[in-house]
Design a protein around this motif. Structure first.
Motif, PDB file in Angstrom:
ATOM      1  N   MET A   1       0.844  -1.195   0.000  1.00  0.00           N
ATOM      2  CA  MET A   1       0.000   0.000   0.000  1.00  0.00           C
ATOM      3  C   MET A   1       0.882   1.248   0.000  1.00  0.00           C
ATOM      4  SD  MET A   1      -3.201   0.803  -0.027  1.00  0.00           S
ATOM      5  CE  MET A   1      -4.231   2.236   0.219  1.00  0.00           C
ATOM      6  N   LEU A   2       0.576   2.199  -0.872  1.00  0.00           N
ATOM      7  CA  LEU A   2       1.372   3.413  -0.975  1.00  0.00           C
ATOM      8  C   LEU A   2       0.709   4.551  -0.210  1.00  0.00           C
ATOM      9  CD1 LEU A   2       2.456   1.715  -3.434  1.00  0.00           C
ATOM     10  CD2 LEU A   2       2.974   3.904  -4.499  1.00  0.00           C
ATOM     11  N   SER A   3       1.551   5.389   0.403  1.00  0.00           N
ATOM     12  CA  SER A   3       1.048   6.573   1.094  1.00  0.00           C
ATOM     13  C   SER A   3       0.884   7.709   0.093  1.00  0.00           C
ATOM     14  CB  SER A   3       2.028   6.985   2.189  1.00  0.00           C
ATOM     15  OG  SER A   3       3.246   7.440   1.610  1.00  0.00           O
ATOM     16  N   GLY A   4       0.305   8.815   0.571  1.00  0.00           N
ATOM     17  CA  GLY A   4       0.155   9.975  -0.294  1.00  0.00           C
ATOM     18  C   GLY A   4       1.491  10.510  -0.760  1.00  0.00           C
ATOM     19  N   LEU A   5       2.506  10.481   0.123  1.00  0.00           N
ATOM     20  CA  LEU A   5       3.843  10.947  -0.247  1.00  0.00           C
ATOM     21  C   LEU A   5       4.450  10.062  -1.335  1.00  0.00           C
ATOM     22  CD1 LEU A   5       6.196  12.879   0.224  1.00  0.00           C
ATOM     23  CD2 LEU A   5       6.962  11.377   2.099  1.00  0.00           C
ATOM     24  N   ASP A   6       4.234   8.741  -1.218  1.00  0.00           N
ATOM     25  CA  ASP A   6       4.735   7.817  -2.241  1.00  0.00           C
ATOM     26  C   ASP A   6       4.142   8.151  -3.609  1.00  0.00           C
ATOM     27  OD1 ASP A   6       6.348   6.147  -0.583  1.00  0.00           O
ATOM     28  OD2 ASP A   6       4.533   5.192   0.172  1.00  0.00           O
ATOM     29  N   SER A 141       4.844  -3.872 -16.753  1.00  0.00           N
ATOM     30  CA  SER A 141       3.454  -3.819 -16.289  1.00  0.00           C
ATOM     31  C   SER A 141       3.233  -4.760 -15.114  1.00  0.00           C
ATOM     32  CB  SER A 141       2.512  -4.186 -17.437  1.00  0.00           C
ATOM     33  OG  SER A 141       1.175  -4.197 -16.986  1.00  0.00           O
ATOM     34  N   ARG A 142       3.779  -5.955 -15.207  1.00  0.00           N
ATOM     35  CA  ARG A 142       3.602  -6.934 -14.123  1.00  0.00           C
ATOM     36  C   ARG A 142       4.153  -6.396 -12.803  1.00  0.00           C
ATOM     37  NH1 ARG A 142       5.106 -13.373 -14.071  1.00  0.00           N
ATOM     38  NH2 ARG A 142       5.265 -13.618 -11.815  1.00  0.00           N
ATOM     39  N   THR A 143       5.345  -5.826 -12.847  1.00  0.00           N
ATOM     40  CA  THR A 143       5.991  -5.362 -11.623  1.00  0.00           C
ATOM     41  C   THR A 143       5.314  -4.114 -11.064  1.00  0.00           C
ATOM     42  OG1 THR A 143       8.063  -6.244 -12.495  1.00  0.00           O
ATOM     43  CG2 THR A 143       8.214  -4.768 -10.611  1.00  0.00           C
ATOM     44  N   LEU A 144       4.942  -3.181 -11.934  1.00  0.00           N
ATOM     45  CA  LEU A 144       4.260  -1.977 -11.458  1.00  0.00           C
ATOM     46  C   LEU A 144       2.954  -2.326 -10.754  1.00  0.00           C
ATOM     47  CD1 LEU A 144       4.736   0.673 -14.298  1.00  0.00           C
ATOM     48  CD2 LEU A 144       5.616   0.776 -11.967  1.00  0.00           C
ATOM     49  N   ASN A 145       2.214  -3.269 -11.306  1.00  0.00           N
ATOM     50  CA  ASN A 145       0.943  -3.655 -10.688  1.00  0.00           C
ATOM     51  C   ASN A 145       1.153  -4.275  -9.313  1.00  0.00           C
ATOM     52  OD1 ASN A 145      -1.771  -3.478 -12.305  1.00  0.00           O
ATOM     53  ND2 ASN A 145      -0.188  -3.820 -13.840  1.00  0.00           N
ATOM     54  N   THR A 146       2.193  -5.117  -9.195  1.00  0.00           N
ATOM     55  CA  THR A 146       2.465  -5.745  -7.902  1.00  0.00           C
ATOM     56  C   THR A 146       2.964  -4.725  -6.890  1.00  0.00           C
ATOM     57  OG1 THR A 146       3.055  -7.796  -9.042  1.00  0.00           O
ATOM     58  CG2 THR A 146       3.737  -7.590  -6.751  1.00  0.00           C
ATOM     59  N   LEU A 147       3.870  -3.853  -7.339  1.00  0.00           N
ATOM     60  CA  LEU A 147       4.493  -2.887  -6.435  1.00  0.00           C
ATOM     61  C   LEU A 147       3.504  -1.825  -5.970  1.00  0.00           C
ATOM     62  CD1 LEU A 147       7.124  -1.954  -5.107  1.00  0.00           C
ATOM     63  CD2 LEU A 147       7.621  -0.649  -7.171  1.00  0.00           C
ATOM     64  N   LEU A 148       2.691  -1.333  -6.894  1.00  0.00           N
ATOM     65  CA  LEU A 148       1.755  -0.256  -6.561  1.00  0.00           C
ATOM     66  C   LEU A 148       0.454  -0.771  -5.956  1.00  0.00           C
ATOM     67  CD1 LEU A 148       2.169   1.981  -9.755  1.00  0.00           C
ATOM     68  CD2 LEU A 148       3.293   2.243  -7.544  1.00  0.00           C
ATOM     69  N   SER A 150      -2.089  -1.713  -7.417  1.00  0.00           N
ATOM     70  CA  SER A 150      -3.097  -0.884  -8.073  1.00  0.00           C
ATOM     71  C   SER A 150      -4.109  -1.735  -8.828  1.00  0.00           C
ATOM     72  CB  SER A 150      -2.418   0.066  -9.063  1.00  0.00           C
ATOM     73  OG  SER A 150      -1.884  -0.668 -10.148  1.00  0.00           O
ATOM     74  N   ASP A 151      -5.151  -1.054  -9.302  1.00  0.00           N
ATOM     75  CA  ASP A 151      -6.174  -1.704 -10.116  1.00  0.00           C
ATOM     76  C   ASP A 151      -5.949  -1.444 -11.599  1.00  0.00           C
ATOM     77  OD1 ASP A 151      -7.523  -2.656  -7.845  1.00  0.00           O
ATOM     78  OD2 ASP A 151      -8.536  -0.725  -7.582  1.00  0.00           O
ATOM     79  N   TYR A 154      -2.968  -5.634 -16.059  1.00  0.00           N
ATOM     80  CA  TYR A 154      -1.814  -5.869 -16.926  1.00  0.00           C
ATOM     81  C   TYR A 154      -1.846  -4.960 -18.152  1.00  0.00           C
ATOM     82  CZ  TYR A 154       1.421  -8.517 -19.922  1.00  0.00           C
ATOM     83  OH  TYR A 154       2.447  -8.894 -20.751  1.00  0.00           O
ATOM     84  N   ILE A 155      -2.987  -4.884 -18.823  1.00  0.00           N
ATOM     85  CA  ILE A 155      -3.095  -4.045 -20.022  1.00  0.00           C
ATOM     86  C   ILE A 155      -2.999  -2.567 -19.646  1.00  0.00           C
ATOM     87  CG2 ILE A 155      -4.621  -3.345 -21.907  1.00  0.00           C
ATOM     88  CD1 ILE A 155      -5.696  -6.192 -21.975  1.00  0.00           C
ATOM     89  N   GLY A 156      -3.593  -2.193 -18.526  1.00  0.00           N
ATOM     90  CA  GLY A 156      -3.510  -0.805 -18.082  1.00  0.00           C
ATOM     91  C   GLY A 156      -2.085  -0.373 -17.804  1.00  0.00           C
ATOM     92  N   GLY A 157      -1.292  -1.283 -17.221  1.00  0.00           N
ATOM     93  CA  GLY A 157       0.112  -0.978 -16.969  1.00  0.00           C
ATOM     94  C   GLY A 157       0.882  -0.750 -18.255  1.00  0.00           C
ATOM     95  N   ILE A 158       0.592  -1.568 -19.268  1.00  0.00           N
ATOM     96  CA  ILE A 158       1.244  -1.400 -20.573  1.00  0.00           C
ATOM     97  C   ILE A 158       0.871  -0.050 -21.180  1.00  0.00           C
ATOM     98  CG2 ILE A 158       1.296  -2.259 -22.953  1.00  0.00           C
ATOM     99  CD1 ILE A 158       1.021  -5.087 -21.807  1.00  0.00           C
ATOM    100  N   LEU A 159      -0.397   0.321 -21.079  1.00  0.00           N
ATOM    101  CA  LEU A 159      -0.843   1.604 -21.633  1.00  0.00           C
ATOM    102  C   LEU A 159      -0.190   2.780 -20.913  1.00  0.00           C
ATOM    103  CD1 LEU A 159      -4.645   0.858 -22.191  1.00  0.00           C
ATOM    104  CD2 LEU A 159      -2.846   0.996 -23.926  1.00  0.00           C
TER     105      LEU A 159
END
Length: 593
Positions: A1-6, A141-148, A150-151, A154-159
């Motif tokens: 989970m990311l904070s507002g500062l993150d 995309s895979r890593t950003l989704n896991t790290l963030l 987020s919702d 996979y396709i959204g991360g690529i975009l």
């Protein structure tokens, strides 16, 4: 989970990248040289940042940690082996490429061997860049989704990756790519080192000393550079043969890496930048690969040993990074920079190949400079659509394989033949157009056939399986393919027209200096073999043998500076000083681990 500062740090970094890119190329890319080679105006530190950022992509930051996590420190050979290839680029390939003022490396093959060889290289390079971009979209995309957490999906991360990288690359050209790479490389280094510090200082790891002690206590320690010759992934016999050939391609014959050096202000600036980038690469084994081994220790200690290798990095970040301080935002920004700094470089290089080598050469030889820039932008959009689509269709975002090795294996079907053509073209006057074309074309055919033959027949024989395993490793296959391509070039070369004026004997400014350097190289190789035997039989501590090797290598470079001084350069100001330092430190690592 990311904070507002993150989130603030992450989105601020995204905005900064786009702003730097747009400002760097604003209204100045009116000619093909400006757009594709930044007007040949990049200083050494720009070359260093761009080469490091282009190379150390998410494939490295995430993929190499995944291999350290699952296999071990032997993955370091992908970093250490690059040093010899960088030296080859700096002192053999690049002086010739810059002298010819080429835009693409196919330009050299065209001059040396004719249009067919150049076209084949251009088409293969385009395909290889497509493969690399597809992999970058997948792991990014895979890593950003896991790290963030987020919702995006996979396709959204690529975009998201497409939106950021295309914003400045399409309009700003290589200049925008280089300056954003410098910024992103800085953030990447900070992020990678932060994760490593937090990981090694975790109580379950116990600092570097505790980490090494835990590793030594394992039944099979992972902090070992040399794995058995039949190891399925990283055999020591493969890293000193086939992997070396792949390094020569990646650093010396690969358009999207070499293009940064072609854009340098001068040969001296290019060399400074390349060797500075090489020194930065020596940090990667310790904050990424060793960090992956530490992650394996940590996950095992807390009862989570079944994490997929490609998820090791984001899962590690969530475990060791404290919440609420903005550190996750910095790491996410570094990861984003690692992804984009590779994607934007590949976009620009693919467009350069398509525009210069194909469109101008075969479709519209009289094309204007303005239209060439426009064609380059259209090509970027096209390759982005193709690679993003392939990332969606061909990769499983929940897969558990080491994708870094998968991508390396895919390219190794083609690259040994290209390396053979370049090396023979530069060093051998007798190789003709026919020989070069055969060398390039026979490589993928032989590679696939040899792999099938070995895996279904030869690998079942004990004489081969005990040495190299039941399945052929891609590094072993690449080396055999190189030998076949190399030999085929000689056999196929007849008495055709031969443009031998483009060999290094005729184009290097001081051939005597390079001749002596090669003689010294053979002496260094023999000396290293003797010292390696000493390490194998434990005649002296490894650090002593490594120290002797390091001092010997640096002395060889230092003596060369004194024998062939360059006007206007001090001893420390000579690029050969830094080349010797880079080579010496690399060999020291080979002995210590």
């Amino acid at each position: 989970m990311l904070s507002g500062l993150d989130f603030f740090i992450f989105f601020f970094s995204m905005a900064a990248v786009m702003l730097i890119g747009l400002l760097a190329g604003k209204g100045k890319e009116t000619s093909s040289e400006d757009y594709f080679l930044a007007g040949r105006s990049i200083p050494w530190w720009g070359v260093a940042g761009s080469i490091f950022g282009t190379n150390i992509s998410a494939n490295h930051l995430v993929g190499m940690m995944g291999i350290g996590f699952s296999v071990g420190f032997a993955q370091t050979h992908f970093e250490i082996g690059a040093v010899i290839a960088l030296l080859l680029l700096g002192y053999v390939f690049l002086p010739i490429f810059l002298e010819l003022k080429i835009f693409t490396l196919s330009g050299y093959l065209e001059k040396r061997f004719g249009d067919t060889a150049g076209l084949i290289y251009a088409l293969l390079s385009f395909v290889l860049i497509l493969v690399q971009m597809t992999a970058a979209y997948y792991i990014g995309s895979r890593t950003l989704n896991t790290l963030l957490s987020s919702d995006l999906g996979y396709i959204g991360g690529i975009l998201l990756l497409i939106g950021i990288s295309c914003t400045y690359t399409i309009f700003g050209g290589l200049k925008a790519v280089v300056w954003t790479d410098v910024f992103q490389s800085s953030v990447l280094l900070i992020a990678g080192i932060l994760v490593a510090i937090l990981t090694f200082n975790h109580p379950e790891v116990g600092g570097w000393t505790g980490f090494m002690a835990r590793d030594a206590a394992q039944a099979v320690p992972k902090m070992n550079l040399y794995l058995a010759s039949d190891h399925p992934q990283l055999p020591w016999t493969g890293v000193f043969t086939g992997l070396f050939i792949m390094h020569i391609f990646y650093w010396g014959n690969n358009q999207y890496l070499v293009q940064r050096a072609l854009a340098a202000k001068s040969l001296t600036h290019a060399r400074y930048g390349m060797f500075a980038g090489g020194l930065l690469k020596l940090l990667v084994p310790f904050f990424s690969i060793a960090g992956g081994i530490a992650a394996a220790q940590l996950f095992s200690a807390i009862g989570k040993p079944d994490i997929a290798p490609d998820d090791a990095f984001p899962e590690l970040v969530k475990l060791v990074v404290p919440f609420g301080y903005g550190i996750i935002g910095i790491i996410a920004a570094g990861l984003l920079g690692a992804i984009i700094s590779s994607i934007d470089s590949m976009m620009n290089s693919a467009a350069t190949i398509a525009t210069i080598d194909i469109y101008k050469k075969y479709i519209d030889p009289e094309v204007s400079e303005k239209k060439m820039v426009w064609i380059g932008r259209v090509c970027i959009i096209t390759i982005v659509i193709i690679s993003a689509t392939l990332a969606v269709l061909t990769y499983d975002p929940t897969g558990k394989t080491n994708f870094f090795l998968v991508v390396s294996s895919q390219s190794s079907y083609f690259t040994p033949g290209i390396v053979a053509a370049f090396l023979l073209g530069i060093f051998n006057k007798s190789i003709t157009h026919r020989g070069a074309v055969i060398a390039i074309l026979i490589c993928p055919i032989f590679s696939y056939l040899f792999e099938y033959l070995y895996d279904t027949n030869l690998g079942q024989l004990s004489i081969f399986s005990e040495l190299f395993g039941e399945k052929i490793n891609f590094m072993h296959r690449a080396f055999v393919a190189f030998i076949v391509s190399f030999t085929s070039a000689f056999l196929a070369s007849g008495k055709d027209k031969n443009n031998s004026q483009y060999t290094w004997h005729n184009m290097v400014a001081n051939p005597e200096s390079l001749n002596l350097a090669f003689k010294k190289l053979w002496g260094i190789i023999i000396g290293l073999c003797v010292l390696a035997l000493g390490a194998y039989f434990n005649l002296l501590p490894r650090w002593v043998l490594g120290g002797i090797a390091t001092i010997g290598i640096f002395y060889a470079f230092a003596s060369h500076i004194k024998q062939y001084p360059r006007e206007g350069l001090t001893f420390i100001g000579d690029d050969r000083f830094y080349a010797g330092l880079l080579a010496g430190l690399s060999v020291l690592i080979l002995f210590l681990f």
